[in-house]
Every structure is written in structure tokens, then in C-alpha cells.
Design a protein around this motif. Sequence first.
Motif, mmCIF file in Angstrom:
data_model
loop_
_atom_site.group_PDB
_atom_site.id
_atom_site.type_symbol
_atom_site.label_atom_id
_atom_site.label_comp_id
_atom_site.label_asym_id
_atom_site.label_seq_id
_atom_site.Cartn_x
_atom_site.Cartn_y
_atom_site.Cartn_z
ATOM 1 N N VAL A 1 -2.590 -0.301 5.005
ATOM 2 C CA VAL A 1 -2.917 -1.489 4.212
ATOM 3 C C VAL A 1 -3.191 -1.087 2.768
ATOM 4 N N ARG A 2 -3.911 0.004 2.605
ATOM 5 C CA ARG A 2 -4.230 0.464 1.249
ATOM 6 C C ARG A 2 -2.963 0.744 0.428
ATOM 7 N N PRO A 3 -2.015 1.527 0.967
ATOM 8 C CA PRO A 3 -0.762 1.710 0.211
ATOM 9 C C PRO A 3 -0.034 0.395 -0.051
ATOM 10 N N ALA A 4 -0.003 -0.500 0.938
ATOM 11 C CA ALA A 4 0.713 -1.772 0.752
ATOM 12 C C ALA A 4 0.048 -2.599 -0.354
ATOM 13 N N LEU A 5 -1.277 -2.695 -0.324
ATOM 14 C CA LEU A 5 -1.977 -3.481 -1.348
ATOM 15 C C LEU A 5 -1.807 -2.857 -2.736
ATOM 16 N N THR A 6 -1.692 -1.546 -2.763
ATOM 17 C CA THR A 6 -1.475 -0.839 -4.033
ATOM 18 C C THR A 6 -0.123 -1.221 -4.625
ATOM 19 N N VAL A 7 0.919 -1.096 -3.826
ATOM 20 C CA VAL A 7 2.267 -1.377 -4.320
ATOM 21 C C VAL A 7 2.409 -2.855 -4.666
ATOM 22 N N LEU A 8 1.933 -3.739 -3.802
ATOM 23 C CA LEU A 8 2.029 -5.184 -4.067
ATOM 24 C C LEU A 8 1.273 -5.553 -5.334
ATOM 25 N N GLY A 9 0.180 -4.847 -5.585
ATOM 26 C CA GLY A 9 -0.663 -5.152 -6.741
ATOM 27 C C GLY A 9 -0.167 -4.555 -8.047
ATOM 28 N N GLY A 10 0.909 -3.778 -7.994
ATOM 29 C CA GLY A 10 1.440 -3.195 -9.227
ATOM 30 C C GLY A 10 0.908 -1.814 -9.524
ATOM 31 N N GLY A 11 0.334 -1.151 -8.527
ATOM 32 C CA GLY A 11 -0.165 0.207 -8.713
ATOM 33 C C GLY A 11 0.845 1.226 -8.223
ATOM 34 N N SER A 12 0.698 2.462 -8.682
ATOM 35 C CA SER A 12 1.563 3.502 -8.133
ATOM 36 C C SER A 12 0.754 4.200 -7.040
ATOM 37 N N TYR A 13 1.355 4.287 -5.867
ATOM 38 C CA TYR A 13 0.619 4.836 -4.739
ATOM 39 C C TYR A 13 0.768 6.350 -4.688
ATOM 40 N N ARG A 14 -0.370 7.011 -4.564
ATOM 41 C CA ARG A 14 -0.349 8.467 -4.384
ATOM 42 C C ARG A 14 -1.045 8.807 -3.083
ATOM 43 N N GLU A 15 -0.402 9.627 -2.292
ATOM 44 C CA GLU A 15 -1.006 10.063 -1.031
ATOM 45 C C GLU A 15 -2.290 10.824 -1.318
ATOM 46 N N PRO A 16 -3.337 10.592 -0.522
ATOM 47 C CA PRO A 16 -4.549 11.392 -0.729
ATOM 48 C C PRO A 16 -4.268 12.872 -0.442
ATOM 49 N N VAL A 17 -5.002 13.728 -1.131
ATOM 50 C CA VAL A 17 -4.826 15.171 -0.939
ATOM 51 C C VAL A 17 -5.363 15.561 0.437
ATOM 52 N N ARG A 18 -4.595 16.374 1.119
ATOM 53 C CA ARG A 18 -5.047 16.935 2.399
ATOM 54 C C ARG A 18 -5.623 18.325 2.150
ATOM 55 N N PHE A 19 -6.782 18.600 2.718
ATOM 56 C CA PHE A 19 -7.386 19.917 2.552
ATOM 57 C C PHE A 19 -7.281 20.696 3.856
ATOM 58 N N PRO A 20 -6.678 21.875 3.820
ATOM 59 C CA PRO A 20 -6.649 22.690 5.038
ATOM 60 C C PRO A 20 -8.030 23.312 5.265
ATOM 61 N N VAL A 21 -8.582 23.041 6.438
ATOM 62 C CA VAL A 21 -9.951 23.477 6.722
ATOM 63 C C VAL A 21 -9.981 24.051 8.141
ATOM 64 N N ALA A 22 -10.813 25.070 8.345
ATOM 65 C CA ALA A 22 -10.917 25.671 9.681
ATOM 66 C C ALA A 22 -11.581 24.685 10.642
ATOM 67 N N ALA A 23 -11.011 24.589 11.843
ATOM 68 C CA ALA A 23 -11.593 23.701 12.857
ATOM 69 C C ALA A 23 -12.842 24.338 13.445
ATOM 70 N N GLY A 24 -13.894 23.547 13.559
ATOM 71 C CA GLY A 24 -15.128 24.014 14.206
ATOM 72 C C GLY A 24 -15.207 23.475 15.619
ATOM 73 N N PHE A 25 -14.045 23.178 16.212
ATOM 74 C CA PHE A 25 -13.999 22.561 17.545
ATOM 75 C C PHE A 25 -12.695 22.995 18.206
ATOM 76 N N GLU A 26 -12.570 22.685 19.479
ATOM 77 C CA GLU A 26 -11.266 22.916 20.109
ATOM 78 C C GLU A 26 -10.835 21.693 20.899
ATOM 79 N N VAL A 27 -9.521 21.499 20.934
ATOM 80 C CA VAL A 27 -8.936 20.383 21.696
ATOM 81 C C VAL A 27 -7.748 20.958 22.444
ATOM 82 N N ARG A 28 -7.708 20.702 23.759
ATOM 83 C CA ARG A 28 -6.662 21.344 24.558
ATOM 84 C C ARG A 28 -5.620 20.362 25.088
ATOM 85 N N ASP A 29 -5.885 19.054 24.896
ATOM 86 C CA ASP A 29 -5.053 18.094 25.627
ATOM 87 C C ASP A 29 -4.485 16.997 24.742
#
Length: 418
Positions: free
Chosen positions: A319-347
Motif C-alpha cells: 500500500v505504501r508504494p502504491a500510495l507513493t506512486v499515485l501521489g506523485g512521489g518516487s518510490y524507493r525500496e527501504p534499505v535492507r540490513f544484513p544482520v546475524a540471526a539470534g534465533f533458529e528456524v528449521r521448518d
Amino acid sequence: MTPRKLLSDCFRTEGDPMSHGECLAILTGRLSTVTGTEELPLAATSGRWLAADIMAPRNVPLHDNAAVDGYTFAAPASGPMPVVARIAAGDLGRHSLEPGQAARIFTGAAMPEGADTVAMQEDCTVEGDTVSVPSGLRRGDNARRAGEDVAADSTVLHAASRLRPQDMAALASFGLARVKVRAPVRVAILSNGDELLEPGAEISQGQVYDSNRAMLRALTATLPCEITDLGILPDNAALIEATLAEVAKSHDVILTSGGASHGDEDHIVNAVDRLGTRHLWQMAIKPGRSMSFGQIGDCVFLGLPGNPVAAFVCFLLYVRPALTVLGGGSYREPVRFPVAAGFEVRDKKPGRREFWRGSLETGADGRPVAHKFARDGSGLISGLREATGLIEVTEATTTVERGDLVSFLPFTGFGIDG
Ligand code: AMP
Ligand code: MG
């Protein structure tokens, strides 16, 4: 009349759920601006999308000026200099110095003709009508040059950028009293479900308070939008259809939550199918599988799942990207930060992208570690509250081991502060 180009072709019929990447590409690539422009007083433009590039009409600062209180002269100085003028900030006179002369000057005052350097008053020795400045000052020290902030005629702010507090300062520094910005996107927000109750009302067995609408209003308000709150619509097909048909005439976007799958009791999407077109539905993501997107006439329909976590995540992702483009803004993807996981998921199931509620903590080695909210239920608002961002897990991933790098998207990257 504002040009309105929405998607008129249906580019998806049956088949596999749509991937996150495909959905985002469609929303940002195939929607276009629907808002008109308006020229507003500077103070009213904060947070708006700029409608046109802005050039600096003149140098900022306009003239060379002193960066400190002290004495100004032409470097290099040799011996005591007669002090022939006193120039305070706001002095409109034109002063000039002969070689070997100095002037008393104060921060922000225009430098006199013939001077290029300022000595700080603390470092100067004044005797009678003369001043001695320390040796070793280089030409230009403690002086601000005309145009050093912004040079005349350079394009400083670009159309489709969002006006931030520091941009207000820049626009004011150019002397602009009015600025051309995009009008807000007209967004109608509603909740759907017979079980939903307005906060403040007496609750009975089988009911839940409508939590999505308060949340979606607040999320929508992080962008330049004009919100119409349509309240709660019961599971009544005729009423929903009549309401959507009417509201679509006077809004750019209808944003709904609930009734989003394709069951007998999912009246919202059924109504959209009758009144207009749904362009996509069934996403290969979790949470938010039943998010859908379409249009009724010229009005964009964004249908969010009823579960609060899914509604929240889908708002941020789509919705945020759609409202940005419809409103006349240029949409930029948020920055992703690579971070070490402090948990585990197996499934984790392969084939869909997942967004987990996460938070960061400083690890023993000083680097950030991502934590995942332990319970997955998409009705759990507590997980959203505990989180400070989303952990994005790719389609191919099936396991995450402690210490693996995961992708963290802070909520601040989606316009949610604090
Ligand atoms: P639905 O998408 O209508 O099938 O709803 C899925 C789940 O979300 C159900 O448990 C609903 O009760 C819940 N839900 C739907 N809308 C809201 C809302 N506005 N606030 C809180 N919960 C909701
Ligand atoms: Mg429902």
C-alpha cells in the motif's frame, strides 16, 4: 482534470500465487500519478511530494560573510592593522578595506570588499585603534563564501521527492514563500466483518474491536493523503457493493481490511469483482496471502487481509508504494540490513517470501543481532508492538541457523518513527 491512467488490462487470471517481486513491480511500474498540483505557503508543504524541480534563484549565502566574531582583513597580515570599520550582521552598508587594514566583524555579517579572511576575536590583540591577528591564518579562514551552500541556478530539489524538515530550511533559504506540491491522495478506509465493533461500544461474545482501521489510518497518515473514514461495513453484499460503487466516484483509493479471500463471506472482493476488476490476488508471501489489488472505475482498490499482522505488513510492502506512486512521489525500496540471526528456524516452507516480526539488539561482539518474535499468529498485535522491523526471508530459504545473516528492514524505512 488530472490525467488518470490506471491499469485497464487484467494481467493475471489463474495459476500460481504472485511473487512479492512481481507484485511490487506492477504496483510501482504500472500505476501512475493521479493527484493534481497545488501551490501552497511554504509551511504547509512539509511532508508533501514536490511537483516540480526547484532551482536556487541566487547564491546561498548571497555574499561572503564571517563565520565567527573577530577581525577581517586580506591575508596574509603583517603586523598591526588599523581597524577602520565595524560591521555587524544585518549591516546593509557596503564597506571596503585597503590592503593592510582590518574591520571589526560579527558572525553572519557581509565581508567588506578587499577582505578574504577572519581572525577569531579570542586570538586577536587589540591595541588602541589597531589589531594584530595570529600568524598562520590561511586565506579564507573563518569566512563563508557566497554560493558555498548552494550555487545560483543549480537544481537542488527534485520533483517527486518528499519535503523533509531540512528541505523546508533549503526552500526558505532560497527565499521561496510558496511551493508547488502534489495534492494529497484521497483515500477511503473501511473495515469489513459482522464481528467487528467500534472501540467504545459494549462488547459481547463473538465480537472483536476493529483494530485495523485505527492502525491503517495512522499508517496512511505517514504519507500525504486525505483520509475518509467509512467505518465498519457489515457482511452485507448489497450494502458493500452500493458503498464501494459510490465511494469509488470521489476517491483515488479504497483501502479495506477483511473479507479479502474468495469465500462466501468475503464480500469485499466479491463486490470488487462485480463492480470493477481485480488485477492481482493470492500472494506468495506470509503473512498476507490474501492481499488483492484492482480498480473500480478510476479508483484503485487495495484489499488487505483482516488479520491485523497481515494488514500491517501488506500496508508496508504494497500500500505504501502504491500510495507513493499515485501521489506523485518516487518510490524507493527501504534499505535492507544484513544482520546475524539470534534465533533458529528449521521448518520454513519453500516457495513463499516470509516477513517475520523482529527487533535488533547489540550482540556480545558489538554487532547487531536480529531477534524474532516467538509466536507466529497473524492476529497477534503484541508481536507488531514488540518489533522494530521486519525480517525478510527469501522464497528459497527453508532453515535459518543462529548466526546466519538475515535481511532486516527497520520500520523507520517505512516511515514509522519511534
Ligand atoms: P477476514 O479477512 O474477514 O476473513 O478476517 C480474518 C481475521 O481477521 C478474522 O479473525 C477477523 O475477525 C479478523 N479481522 C478482520 N477485520 C478486522 C479488524 N478490522 N480488526 C481486527 N480484526 C479483524
Ligand atoms: Mg470477514
